[in-house]
Design an enzyme around this catalytic site. Sequence first.
Site, PDB file in Angstrom:
ATOM      1  N   HIS A   1      -9.718   3.633  -0.514  1.00 20.71           N
ATOM      2  CA  HIS A   1      -8.864   2.495  -0.167  1.00 20.71           C
ATOM      3  C   HIS A   1      -8.859   1.392  -1.215  1.00 20.71           C
ATOM      4  O   HIS A   1      -8.124   0.422  -1.075  1.00 20.71           O
ATOM      5  CB  HIS A   1      -9.294   1.900   1.178  1.00 20.71           C
ATOM      6  CG  HIS A   1     -10.556   1.102   1.077  1.00 20.71           C
ATOM      7  ND1 HIS A   1     -11.784   1.692   1.031  1.00 20.71           N
ATOM      8  CD2 HIS A   1     -10.771  -0.232   0.977  1.00 20.71           C
ATOM      9  CE1 HIS A   1     -12.715   0.751   0.923  1.00 20.71           C
ATOM     10  NE2 HIS A   1     -12.125  -0.421   0.883  1.00 20.71           N
TER      11      HIS A   1
HETATM   12  C1  UD1 Z   1     -10.755  -4.967   3.155  1.00 26.51           C
HETATM   13  C2  UD1 Z   1     -11.868  -5.559   2.302  1.00 26.51           C
HETATM   14  C3  UD1 Z   1     -12.692  -4.451   1.670  1.00 26.51           C
HETATM   15  C4  UD1 Z   1     -13.184  -3.477   2.717  1.00 26.51           C
HETATM   16  C5  UD1 Z   1     -11.986  -2.947   3.487  1.00 26.51           C
HETATM   17  C6  UD1 Z   1     -12.427  -1.976   4.557  1.00 26.51           C
HETATM   18  C7  UD1 Z   1     -11.311  -7.674   1.204  1.00 26.51           C
HETATM   19  C8  UD1 Z   1     -10.965  -8.315  -0.073  1.00 26.51           C
HETATM   20  N1  UD1 Z   1     -11.320  -6.351   1.212  1.00 26.51           N
HETATM   21  O1  UD1 Z   1      -9.834  -4.319   2.282  1.00 26.51           O
HETATM   22  O2  UD1 Z   1     -13.813  -5.039   1.046  1.00 26.51           O
HETATM   23  O3  UD1 Z   1     -13.871  -2.399   2.090  1.00 26.51           O
HETATM   24  O4  UD1 Z   1     -11.326  -4.068   4.092  1.00 26.51           O
HETATM   25  O5  UD1 Z   1     -11.382  -1.606   5.363  1.00 26.51           O
HETATM   26  O6  UD1 Z   1     -11.569  -8.352   2.179  1.00 26.51           O
HETATM   27  N2  UD1 Z   1      -4.042  -3.341   7.715  1.00 26.51           N
HETATM   28  C9  UD1 Z   1      -3.602  -2.732   8.866  1.00 26.51           C
HETATM   29  N3  UD1 Z   1      -4.364  -2.857   9.980  1.00 26.51           N
HETATM   30  C10 UD1 Z   1      -5.534  -3.539  10.000  1.00 26.51           C
HETATM   31  C11 UD1 Z   1      -5.956  -4.145   8.809  1.00 26.51           C
HETATM   32  C12 UD1 Z   1      -5.215  -4.037   7.679  1.00 26.51           C
HETATM   33  O7  UD1 Z   1      -2.561  -2.107   8.896  1.00 26.51           O
HETATM   34  O8  UD1 Z   1      -6.171  -3.635  11.056  1.00 26.51           O
HETATM   35  C13 UD1 Z   1      -3.236  -3.236   6.479  1.00 26.51           C
HETATM   36  C14 UD1 Z   1      -2.850  -4.612   5.964  1.00 26.51           C
HETATM   37  O9  UD1 Z   1      -1.637  -4.964   6.462  1.00 26.51           O
HETATM   38  C15 UD1 Z   1      -2.828  -4.418   4.458  1.00 26.51           C
HETATM   39  C16 UD1 Z   1      -3.799  -3.302   4.218  1.00 26.51           C
HETATM   40  O10 UD1 Z   1      -4.064  -2.682   5.467  1.00 26.51           O
HETATM   41  O11 UD1 Z   1      -1.569  -4.029   4.021  1.00 26.51           O
HETATM   42  C17 UD1 Z   1      -5.060  -3.804   3.591  1.00 26.51           C
HETATM   43  O12 UD1 Z   1      -5.783  -4.711   4.421  1.00 26.51           O
HETATM   44  P1  UD1 Z   1      -6.608  -5.934   3.806  1.00 26.51           P
HETATM   45  O13 UD1 Z   1      -7.342  -6.646   4.877  1.00 26.51           O
HETATM   46  O14 UD1 Z   1      -5.729  -6.722   2.931  1.00 26.51           O
HETATM   47  O15 UD1 Z   1      -7.661  -5.311   2.829  1.00 26.51           O
HETATM   48  P2  UD1 Z   1      -8.378  -3.898   2.792  1.00 26.51           P
HETATM   49  O16 UD1 Z   1      -7.747  -3.093   1.718  1.00 26.51           O
HETATM   50  O17 UD1 Z   1      -8.477  -3.322   4.176  1.00 26.51           O
END
Ligand code: UD1
Length: 370
Positions: free
Chosen positions: A209
């Site tokens: 990821h």
């Molecule tokens: C975040 C953390 C990372 C951790 C990872 C585990 C930061 C900088 N990064 O990255 O350290 O390893 O989580 O999962 O905080 N999304 C969903 N549903 C959710 C959550 C997110 O669809 O419940 C989507 C968001 O819309 C976004 C993408 O997933 O487009 C990424 O989510 P985001 O919280 O920005 O960061 P992660 O890549 O998950």
Amino acid sequence: MKIDLIAGARPNFMKVAPIIDAIKIAQSHGENIKYRLVHTGQHYDKNMSGSFFEQLGIPLPDVNLEVGSGSQAEQTAKIMVMYESLLLKESADYCLVVGDVTSTMACSIVAKKMNIKVVHVEGGIRSWDLTMPEEINRMVTDSITDYFFTTSDTANSNLINIGIKKENIFFVGNTMIDTLLKHRPNFQKPPIWDKIKLKEKNYFVITLHRPANVDEEQILLGFMDEIVAHSKNMPIIFPVHPRTSKIIKNLMSAGSQNLINKNLHLVEPLSYLEFNYLVEKTKAVITDSGGITEETTVMNIPCMTLRENTERPETIELGTNELLGVDPKAIAPAMQKLFLGKWKKGKVPKLWDGKTAERIVNCLINIEQI
Ligand code: UD1
């Protein structure tokens, strides 16, 4: 003593759960320690958040800031504004943050500016790779933390080297491992096990990821092609993170065939107990996560990390983890080593013994009494 416990994203939940258990035990012994569980809402799906609360027995958050998705700056800003307004309504003596996600950094800044003591669980670890948002979160958080709870000697040295006073560093072990050891007897077989008739040590688990690995379609495809080509026709189970899922959907709708292979099983993110059931019985894990390298070390499962660096060097020096870098060509020789039975056996790092949260809470009680 009133402590805010901050949890925002998936890897936070397993770190906070044992701290809540330890606080409840201290309360039952008459200690004056209260907590407020603040969920920032950075992760909000049932798969990424809700199921962890249910399975790990975490009480419902006292407050959910519901910040949701956004860019790094948007999420940081939203969390800061919402947490500040919460503290203005009802303050706390300590703000305890865990790990390195956006919520960790955002809440620690807000708390510190309001003269609330910041406690960082998993302080001091460093990849020295400032292209990772997590590294920036670690550096900023540690620069304003009052009390550091650390997982390794390396973390202790990193903190000493940036001028932190020894008396504010507490080497206590790893709360993520508290959760792993507590729940290991209850791991749950996911439906895919029977559906495709998985057999122990006869399949792979992948998680990817990190923006550097998944945001560029060709990099992601390069990894997948090599993994499929060198896994000797074993099933490959890939629980797909939402970030990665978006890229895969784009690739599929553009007609890419690379991800269509009878051995490759793309599934939704799994719950904690189901994911670790698969990990405990797999031939090996291929990942770009940091936390998973700690869990595989403790469960003695071979782990190939698709990154150039790690903030958790003990998983390599003592554990079962190996850094393969980000060139897909590194997969073939690693697979060969694995199939020849030459993968190293791991040792469990010091104090990763299931009692870390108890040590943290005892330290906080002592600090309060000084
Ligand atoms: C975040 C953390 C990372 C951790 C990872 C585990 C930061 C900088 N990064 O990255 O350290 O390893 O989580 O999962 O905080 N999304 C969903 N549903 C959710 C959550 C997110 O669809 O419940 C989507 C968001 O819309 C976004 C993408 O997933 O487009 C990424 O989510 P985001 O919280 O920005 O960061 P992660 O890549 O998950």
